[in-house]
Scaffold this motif. Sequence first.
Motif, PDB file in Angstrom:
ATOM      1  N   ARG B 163       0.960  -1.230   0.069  1.00  0.00           N
ATOM      2  CA  ARG B 163      -0.005  -0.162  -0.212  1.00  0.00           C
ATOM      3  C   ARG B 163       0.771   1.148   0.072  1.00  0.00           C
ATOM      4  O   ARG B 163       0.653   2.248  -0.833  1.00  0.00           O
ATOM      5  CB  ARG B 163      -0.666   0.096   1.055  1.00  0.00           C
ATOM      6  CG  ARG B 163      -2.282  -0.246   0.918  1.00  0.00           C
ATOM      7  CD  ARG B 163      -3.338  -0.144   2.002  1.00  0.00           C
ATOM      8  NE  ARG B 163      -2.829   0.432   3.460  1.00  0.00           N
ATOM      9  CZ  ARG B 163      -2.714  -0.806   4.571  1.00  0.00           C
ATOM     10  NH1 ARG B 163      -2.859  -1.843   4.128  1.00  0.00           N
ATOM     11  NH2 ARG B 163      -2.163  -0.092   5.486  1.00  0.00           N
ATOM     12  N   GLU B 167       0.715   4.225  -2.707  1.00  0.00           N
ATOM     13  CA  GLU B 167       0.510   5.750  -2.550  1.00  0.00           C
ATOM     14  C   GLU B 167       1.733   6.833  -2.537  1.00  0.00           C
ATOM     15  O   GLU B 167       1.384   7.664  -3.188  1.00  0.00           O
ATOM     16  CB  GLU B 167       0.205   5.774  -0.815  1.00  0.00           C
ATOM     17  CG  GLU B 167      -1.244   5.343  -0.657  1.00  0.00           C
ATOM     18  CD  GLU B 167      -1.552   5.184   0.871  1.00  0.00           C
ATOM     19  OE1 GLU B 167      -0.897   5.550   1.592  1.00  0.00           O
ATOM     20  OE2 GLU B 167      -2.481   4.255   1.094  1.00  0.00           O
ATOM     21  N   GLN B 168       2.780   6.261  -2.203  1.00  0.00           N
ATOM     22  CA  GLN B 168       3.906   7.074  -2.310  1.00  0.00           C
ATOM     23  C   GLN B 168       4.956   6.918  -3.707  1.00  0.00           C
ATOM     24  O   GLN B 168       5.754   7.929  -3.793  1.00  0.00           O
ATOM     25  CB  GLN B 168       5.040   6.826  -0.993  1.00  0.00           C
ATOM     26  CG  GLN B 168       4.382   6.612   0.284  1.00  0.00           C
ATOM     27  CD  GLN B 168       4.129   8.184   0.761  1.00  0.00           C
ATOM     28  OE1 GLN B 168       5.076   8.962   0.482  1.00  0.00           O
ATOM     29  NE2 GLN B 168       3.157   8.476   1.456  1.00  0.00           N
TER      30      GLN B 168
END
Lengths: 454, 454
Positions: B163, B167-168
């Motif tokens: 995750r 996201e990053q």
Amino acid sequence: MPTPEASKTALVASVRQALAERAPERFADRLAQLAAPALADLLESLYAAERGPVWRFVPTQVKGEVLVEVHGEVRHQLIELSTGDELADAVQRLDLDELSDLYAELPPAVADAVLRAMDTQRRERFDLVRRYPADTAGGLMDVDAIAVRPEVTLGMVLDYLARYRQEQGRLPEELDSLSVVDLDGRHVGQLALSDLVSLGAEPRVQDVMDAAFEPIPAQTSAARVARLFEDRDLLSAPVVDDAGRLIGRITVDDVLDFVRDQAEHTVMAGAGLDQRTDTLAPAWSSARRRAVWLGINLVNALVAAGVISMFGGAIERLVALAVLMPIVVSMGGVAGTQSLTLVIRGLALEQVTASNRWPLLRRELIVALLNGLLWASVMALLANAWFGNAGLSVVFAAAVVLNLLAGVAAGTLIPFVLERLKLDPVLAGEVILVAFTDIFGFFVFLGMAAWLLA
Amino acid sequence: MPTPEASKTALVASVRQALAERAPERFADRLAQLAAPALADLLESLYAAERGPVWRFVPTQVKGEVLVEVHGEVRHQLIELSTGDELADAVQRLDLDELSDLYAELPPAVADAVLRAMDTQRRERFDLVRRYPADTAGGLMDVDAIAVRPEVTLGMVLDYLARYRQEQGRLPEELDSLSVVDLDGRHVGQLALSDLVSLGAEPRVQDVMDAAFEPIPAQTSAARVARLFEDRDLLSAPVVDDAGRLIGRITVDDVLDFVRDQAEHTVMAGAGLDQRTDTLAPAWSSARRRAVWLGINLVNALVAAGVISMFGGAIERLVALAVLMPIVVSMGGVAGTQSLTLVIRGLALEQVTASNRWPLLRRELIVALLNGLLWASVMALLANAWFGNAGLSVVFAAAVVLNLLAGVAAGTLIPFVLERLKLDPVLAGEVILVAFTDIFGFFVFLGMAAWLLA
């Protein structure tokens, strides 16, 4: 919480006190808790005579690693303090690259016993590591690289690693990536563990691996390997043979050791010292090692004295020459040392090569000329005020400028010559430079003075 | 396959040729393929005047990293060659520890623009990094540490990383382990990625993490951090504040840069050079920087000349004194430099401390006495054969022994004094030592001779 510095000083002090009170068993428990590098550091911080009693209390299973960690002279002492059986047992557990570093220093009987105790696979791998010189990628590598095939999925890789760990007991140390090889064992890419843990189980290795990752050929010099690690911020890198087949892996800790070792060599060799010198060795063995360097320096100084004595008559007639001549010589030596240091660093970083040798020499000569004119003018004025002899002041200033030019020329060119002769510029450069600036400086100053003034 | 050495020399040559033919667009494609460290290396290997045209073709998105990689003087030049907007854009993408290294050197308007463009979180983190001096763990760290809780399972950690990556966009660089923190953010252990990939999904973090892993307090000196990385073979380590809360992470590439930088400092400072010196700078700027060092050396040499002139009469009566006096001085300088080098290294490795200063001095004095007796006897015989003056030979030998003793005493003690005065022993040590052995050597030799012989 105590700082690491304080705890180390306290440890050395408490060990030393226990030794003084002849109660070594008091630190035995403490030693058993220390990792090999900390033990190595402790032993190096003790005087030579204190190391024997402490070494006896170091557990055999870490003695091998301690031997790898300590500097050369201390290592030699600790090997002499150990029995053959103990040594054979201690080094048996080492990684093969570490064993190969140590191997040549083991007593022949121990080295034989170690070889005989190896199983065929370990023996074959050891022979592979020993085939490459210690200062190449092949000499730095360990042979524990884990390889996977490009067509498998990441989930299969995770399963493989779990099995590998169950069978071998552990994964290789400092694992940050896996090598990807084809059916012939040729390196085709690198799979980062951080990808393995964050991309799920489905992707195939070949779709997420870094196919552009260039493996390091085994003959690459260690200095170049260090540069590659720094330039690419690597943690580990695969090593391949001439055919591109994966044969091992270099980890950044070995690179860090190499960089540290090179740095120590540069500093120590500049003073004619071996970087393996034991800081706390007894006086007698230190004296023997340093006598040679003083002897070399003495020969230089004698030749320079011979030059001075050629002009004894001039000095007798004009004693100011004896007063000013050390200044001429020292300015040339200082300026030459700056050029020498800059060129040796430039060569190491490959910023200086044969192709820019002459432009660099020209730059150095201009620098020397500018500084020579500045300081020679100042000195000529001072010398004139001091001795009231205008002719002497002019000769003095001219000699300073000439010796500065000679010093930077020698400082710039000596490293190239030494490199071509395969001699160490760090060890030999300064000695040759100072001999040159001394002899040239005395000759040009006293010679001009004898010719023009006396 | 071309060796990296050959390809670099070829690259420099081809860039230089394209510049000479005023066709810089010919290497633009080539530059776009190079990573920042290779670009930095290329720029440092060009002459100062060639860097402007090349810098213009470096893509803006890597300019920031190139600025981080190049040495100080070249960095300063490249910053001057850039526009403000370009700079602000280039450094915006840097890791915060890198930005903090560069920040002080940016023009004030650019530094302001960079700060204003940060979002609140990045600004807060940047302020955290800047709170610690550059030569501490806090200054070396980056603030991208990933933390997990002890009670979750490894499977949950894998999900979290997947995750995080989505996201990053990416995981932190050089990731080999994750920090485990409690609800207050305090570091309680370290989870190795190699465990994460080989122990299956079920185990809980707290059961497989290394709870004994000691995080590095933010105030720890960078030198000590480097020792810790070497001693424990670390790839990365968490950094904690006074309360033990995780605030960042140090990776081994920053440590390697620090070690390399320290090594360069030691070598360059010994010759009075700044380690940021641009090897290929133009003559004029090099001359200005080196003039100061020559001036300091000149003051030393003048004082020594003053000592010689005190004994001008003795030299006039016995010109052999002028011939032999440089030998006395040079032997003391060489022996003293060996002690100095050994003690500076011992201090850096913490093998030498205030507690073993006196035993070490005694050892050095014994070494000097042994070597002094050896070489002074040889020299006395030579001097006697040369000048046929037994009295002179004895005085000469005595002066050599005394100056050797004085040299090693000074070489051993000077670093302790400089360290207490918070001065750099590498930069100042050799200058002070040579001034001392020159002045003492001339004084003791000429003084004894004037008193006993002339």
